[in-house]
Motif scaffolding. Structure first.
Motif, mmCIF file in Angstrom:
data_model
loop_
_atom_site.group_PDB
_atom_site.id
_atom_site.type_symbol
_atom_site.label_atom_id
_atom_site.label_comp_id
_atom_site.label_asym_id
_atom_site.label_seq_id
_atom_site.Cartn_x
_atom_site.Cartn_y
_atom_site.Cartn_z
ATOM 1 N N SER A 1 -8.853 -11.899 29.842
ATOM 2 C CA SER A 1 -9.835 -11.121 29.097
ATOM 3 C C SER A 1 -10.601 -10.162 30.002
ATOM 4 C CB SER A 1 -10.815 -12.054 28.375
ATOM 5 O OG SER A 1 -11.630 -11.351 27.458
ATOM 6 N N SER A 2 -10.776 -10.550 31.268
ATOM 7 C CA SER A 2 -11.464 -9.701 32.248
ATOM 8 C C SER A 2 -10.490 -8.719 32.919
ATOM 9 C CB SER A 2 -12.130 -10.572 33.322
ATOM 10 O OG SER A 2 -13.040 -11.483 32.744
ATOM 11 N N GLN A 3 -9.217 -8.774 32.477
ATOM 12 C CA GLN A 3 -8.151 -7.905 32.997
ATOM 13 C C GLN A 3 -7.903 -8.110 34.493
ATOM 14 O OE1 GLN A 3 -8.562 -3.804 31.741
ATOM 15 N NE2 GLN A 3 -8.900 -4.361 29.609
ATOM 16 N N GLN B 1 0.268 -11.872 49.824
ATOM 17 C CA GLN B 1 0.371 -10.863 50.871
ATOM 18 C C GLN B 1 0.981 -9.577 50.322
ATOM 19 O OE1 GLN B 1 2.113 -12.195 54.563
ATOM 20 N NE2 GLN B 1 1.172 -14.211 54.410
ATOM 21 N N MET B 2 1.977 -9.709 49.437
ATOM 22 C CA MET B 2 2.610 -8.541 48.826
ATOM 23 C C MET B 2 1.629 -7.785 47.931
ATOM 24 S SD MET B 2 3.958 -7.454 45.678
ATOM 25 C CE MET B 2 4.449 -8.932 44.775
ATOM 26 N N LEU B 3 0.906 -8.507 47.095
ATOM 27 C CA LEU B 3 -0.037 -7.875 46.167
ATOM 28 C C LEU B 3 -1.199 -7.205 46.904
ATOM 29 C CD1 LEU B 3 -0.155 -10.623 43.384
ATOM 30 C CD2 LEU B 3 0.853 -8.342 43.173
ATOM 31 N N ALA B 4 -1.584 -7.794 48.029
ATOM 32 C CA ALA B 4 -2.681 -7.220 48.817
ATOM 33 C C ALA B 4 -2.294 -5.873 49.417
ATOM 34 C CB ALA B 4 -3.087 -8.183 49.924
ATOM 35 N N LYS B 5 -0.982 -5.636 49.559
ATOM 36 C CA LYS B 5 -0.496 -4.400 50.188
ATOM 37 C C LYS B 5 0.114 -3.418 49.187
ATOM 38 C CE LYS B 5 0.619 -7.027 54.368
ATOM 39 N NZ LYS B 5 1.729 -7.566 55.204
ATOM 40 N N ASP B 6 0.523 -3.920 48.012
ATOM 41 C CA ASP B 6 1.234 -3.099 47.042
ATOM 42 C C ASP B 6 0.384 -2.890 45.789
ATOM 43 O OD1 ASP B 6 2.978 -1.914 45.241
ATOM 44 O OD2 ASP B 6 4.692 -3.149 45.822
ATOM 45 N N GLU B 7 -0.314 -1.769 45.721
ATOM 46 C CA GLU B 7 -1.219 -1.495 44.593
ATOM 47 C C GLU B 7 -0.458 -1.353 43.275
ATOM 48 O OE1 GLU B 7 -4.835 1.574 43.339
ATOM 49 O OE2 GLU B 7 -3.869 1.737 45.296
ATOM 50 N N ARG B 8 0.747 -0.806 43.331
ATOM 51 C CA ARG B 8 1.537 -0.633 42.103
ATOM 52 C C ARG B 8 1.921 -1.993 41.511
ATOM 53 N NH1 ARG B 8 6.275 3.698 42.915
ATOM 54 N NH2 ARG B 8 6.533 3.135 40.706
ATOM 55 N N ALA B 9 2.279 -2.933 42.366
ATOM 56 C CA ALA B 9 2.632 -4.269 41.891
ATOM 57 C C ALA B 9 1.410 -4.960 41.295
ATOM 58 C CB ALA B 9 3.197 -5.104 43.047
ATOM 59 N N LEU B 10 0.263 -4.727 41.920
ATOM 60 C CA LEU B 10 -0.985 -5.321 41.424
ATOM 61 C C LEU B 10 -1.340 -4.748 40.060
ATOM 62 C CD1 LEU B 10 -3.246 -7.297 42.305
ATOM 63 C CD2 LEU B 10 -4.511 -5.304 43.147
ATOM 64 N N MET B 11 -1.171 -3.446 39.881
ATOM 65 C CA MET B 11 -1.458 -2.802 38.603
ATOM 66 C C MET B 11 -0.513 -3.282 37.513
ATOM 67 S SD MET B 11 -4.096 -0.877 38.942
ATOM 68 C CE MET B 11 -3.973 0.184 37.499
ATOM 69 N N ALA B 12 0.757 -3.504 37.870
ATOM 70 C CA ALA B 12 1.732 -4.002 36.900
ATOM 71 C C ALA B 12 1.341 -5.393 36.407
ATOM 72 C CB ALA B 12 3.123 -4.044 37.533
ATOM 73 N N LEU B 13 0.832 -6.229 37.318
ATOM 74 C CA LEU B 13 0.391 -7.568 36.956
ATOM 75 C C LEU B 13 -0.868 -7.502 36.096
ATOM 76 C CD1 LEU B 13 1.147 -10.519 37.322
ATOM 77 C CD2 LEU B 13 -0.223 -10.568 39.412
ATOM 78 N N GLN B 14 -1.720 -6.534 36.363
ATOM 79 C CA GLN B 14 -2.920 -6.350 35.555
ATOM 80 C C GLN B 14 -2.556 -5.964 34.116
ATOM 81 O OE1 GLN B 14 -5.518 -2.894 36.190
ATOM 82 N NE2 GLN B 14 -7.274 -4.290 36.211
ATOM 83 N N LYS B 15 -1.534 -5.125 33.953
ATOM 84 C CA LYS B 15 -1.096 -4.725 32.610
ATOM 85 C C LYS B 15 -0.644 -5.941 31.803
ATOM 86 C CE LYS B 15 0.243 0.048 33.654
ATOM 87 N NZ LYS B 15 1.367 1.028 33.739
ATOM 88 N N LYS B 16 -0.039 -6.910 32.484
ATOM 89 C CA LYS B 16 0.379 -8.138 31.809
ATOM 90 C C LYS B 16 -0.840 -8.922 31.323
ATOM 91 C CE LYS B 16 4.767 -8.730 34.275
ATOM 92 N NZ LYS B 16 5.594 -9.651 35.105
ATOM 93 N N ALA B 17 -1.884 -8.926 32.135
ATOM 94 C CA ALA B 17 -3.127 -9.614 31.747
ATOM 95 C C ALA B 17 -3.732 -8.959 30.518
ATOM 96 C CB ALA B 17 -4.117 -9.589 32.912
ATOM 97 N N ILE B 18 -3.696 -7.640 30.463
ATOM 98 C CA ILE B 18 -4.241 -6.902 29.319
ATOM 99 C C ILE B 18 -3.470 -7.238 28.048
ATOM 100 C CG2 ILE B 18 -4.576 -4.594 28.353
ATOM 101 C CD1 ILE B 18 -4.997 -3.609 31.252
ATOM 102 N N SER B 19 -2.141 -7.328 28.155
ATOM 103 C CA SER B 19 -1.304 -7.680 27.004
ATOM 104 C C SER B 19 -1.612 -9.090 26.509
ATOM 105 C CB SER B 19 0.182 -7.583 27.377
ATOM 106 O OG SER B 19 0.529 -6.253 27.705
ATOM 107 N N ALA B 20 -1.819 -10.010 27.439
ATOM 108 C CA ALA B 20 -2.145 -11.396 27.080
ATOM 109 C C ALA B 20 -3.475 -11.464 26.349
ATOM 110 C CB ALA B 20 -2.189 -12.266 28.328
ATOM 111 N N ALA B 21 -4.451 -10.698 26.818
ATOM 112 C CA ALA B 21 -5.778 -10.693 26.199
ATOM 113 C C ALA B 21 -5.703 -10.228 24.748
ATOM 114 C CB ALA B 21 -6.721 -9.804 26.996
ATOM 115 N N LYS B 22 -4.841 -9.272 24.472
ATOM 116 C CA LYS B 22 -4.689 -8.776 23.104
ATOM 117 C C LYS B 22 -4.073 -9.835 22.198
ATOM 118 C CE LYS B 22 -4.194 -3.887 24.358
ATOM 119 N NZ LYS B 22 -3.264 -2.723 24.397
ATOM 120 N N PHE B 23 -3.097 -10.580 22.735
ATOM 121 C CA PHE B 23 -2.425 -11.602 21.934
ATOM 122 C C PHE B 23 -3.372 -12.739 21.569
ATOM 123 C CE2 PHE B 23 0.215 -15.416 21.396
ATOM 124 C CZ PHE B 23 1.091 -14.963 20.423
ATOM 125 N N TYR B 24 -4.223 -13.150 22.529
ATOM 126 C CA TYR B 24 -5.153 -14.249 22.281
ATOM 127 C C TYR B 24 -6.529 -13.717 21.871
ATOM 128 C CZ TYR B 24 -1.554 -17.202 24.238
ATOM 129 O OH TYR B 24 -0.367 -17.857 24.453
#
Length: 345
Positions: free
Chosen positions: A262-264, A297-320
């Motif tokens: 919910s906090s994305q 370690q990968m997420l700390a260095k790869d902003e695109r991967a971190l943003m992709a994971l954040q998009k998944k959190a946003i989708s989950a928040a909408k479902f619940y």
């Protein structure tokens, strides 16, 4: 109007997901259906529905009254899920486990927060038709994403550097939650910041208490334990974090995960079978602490991967979402008493 009596003592002990789930449901029903549902708390007067959120002995005794109406039990745990949470003598454990199942069997109907619990309850002799799966949810008014400026102000408030990569864990400080692995990750990654919010809700009977307490009192420089935090302040921590990590070995449907969604906030979890039916695809799964270390370690260095994971959190928040779950709960109560003509707000 349906008269629904809620029975719970979950809020007496702070820092429990059961208490959070209970509080969220009460707020939801009062917000959406004030004219359709009359909600009372821990009253033993006649009711259409008695909804039991905790298994207190006095609640168990109340189930023998004919005034309780339809008795609904909320299944937040099973005997096997208590393993790793409480350290009890074997005889006390045996009595407790038998009591838990006896309580559930007193119910006319059960609600589980994870569908994987349905066959397990069947194995205890409870008929499948009595069991319904309804997921947890959280309020968007309490858990929401802040903008970049607000997040920076929070970091200044909590004395965390602007460019520091922060990993947040939430839950009771106990072995089952994987806190030892969280500590290990902090030691292996001194350049990252680790925060575990939660405390010893059950005191000295907490499994792993003695060893964990030593670390809590003298943690590594990049690991902090702020203790049990008031619910209204929890959103601050989710917004401070770059990643939410829950390395639990056993869970039902953690409220903390939904709060992070919910906090994305991007979510990383130990891969558990029980997550497959409820939040699969919304988080980064890891089989062990080695994978957690590599992905952090990968997420700390790869902003695109971190943003992709954040998009998944946003989708989950909408479902619940609250809207969806409010409707599900109203229809469930109506079905239990055969009143399907109650109008929605």
């Amino acid at each position: 109007m349906l008269n629904v009596h809620m029975y719970s003592s979950a809020t007496k002990v702070k820092g429990q997901g059961v208490g959070s789930a209970y509080t969220e449901l009460i707020k939801l029903l009062k917000k959406y259906y004030p004219d359709q549902l009359e909600i009372t708390i821990n009253q033993f007067s006649p009711a259409d529905i008695s909804h039991y959120h905790t298994i207190d002995p006095k609640f168990f005794l109340s189930t023998f009254s004919k005034k309780r109406g339809k008795k609904i039990g909320y299944v937040h745990f099973l005997p096997e899920t208590l393993e790793g949470s409480l350290k009890l003598p074997w005889i006390a454990k045996k009595v407790l486990y038998r009591y838990v199942i006896a309580f559930y069997k007193r119910m006319d109907a059960l609600v589980v927060v994870n569908p994987t619990f349905i066959p397990k309850l069947e194995a205890y002799g409870i008929k499948k038709e009595k069991i319904t799966y309804i997921p947890n949810f959280v309020s968007k008014a309490e858990f929401f994403p802040m903008n970049a400026q607000e997040k920076q102000q929070l970091r200044e408030k909590y004395q965390i550097a602007k460019d520091r990569f922060v990993i947040l864990g939430v839950g009771q400080v106990q072995e089952r939650k994987g806190v030892f692995d969280f500590i290990k990750l902090a030691k292996q990654n001194p350049e990252l910041e680790f925060i575990w919010v939660g405390g010893f809700s059950f005191g000295v009977i907490t499994d792993g208490y003695a060893e964990l307490k030593k670390v809590v009192e003298a943690p590594p420089a990049n690991l902090s334990f702020p203790g049990i935090v008031e619910r209204k302040k929890m959103n601050d921590y989710y917004n401070i974090a770059d990643v939410f990590l829950l390395p639990s070995y056993n869970e039902l449907f953690p409220m903390s995960v939904l709060e992070a969604f919910s906090s994305q906030t991007p979510v990383m979890l130990r891969e558990l079978d029980l997550y497959q039916g409820v939040i699969q695809g919304y988080y980064a799964g890891c089989n062990d602490v080695t994978e957690m270390d590599a992905k952090l370690q990968m997420l700390a260095k790869d902003e695109r991967a971190l943003m992709a994971l954040q998009k998944k959190a946003i989708s989950a928040a909408k479902f619940y979402s609250e809207d969806r779950l409010a409707k599900i709960w109203l229809e469930y109560y109506q079905k239990q008493v055969g009143k399907n003509n109650v109008k929605e707000k």
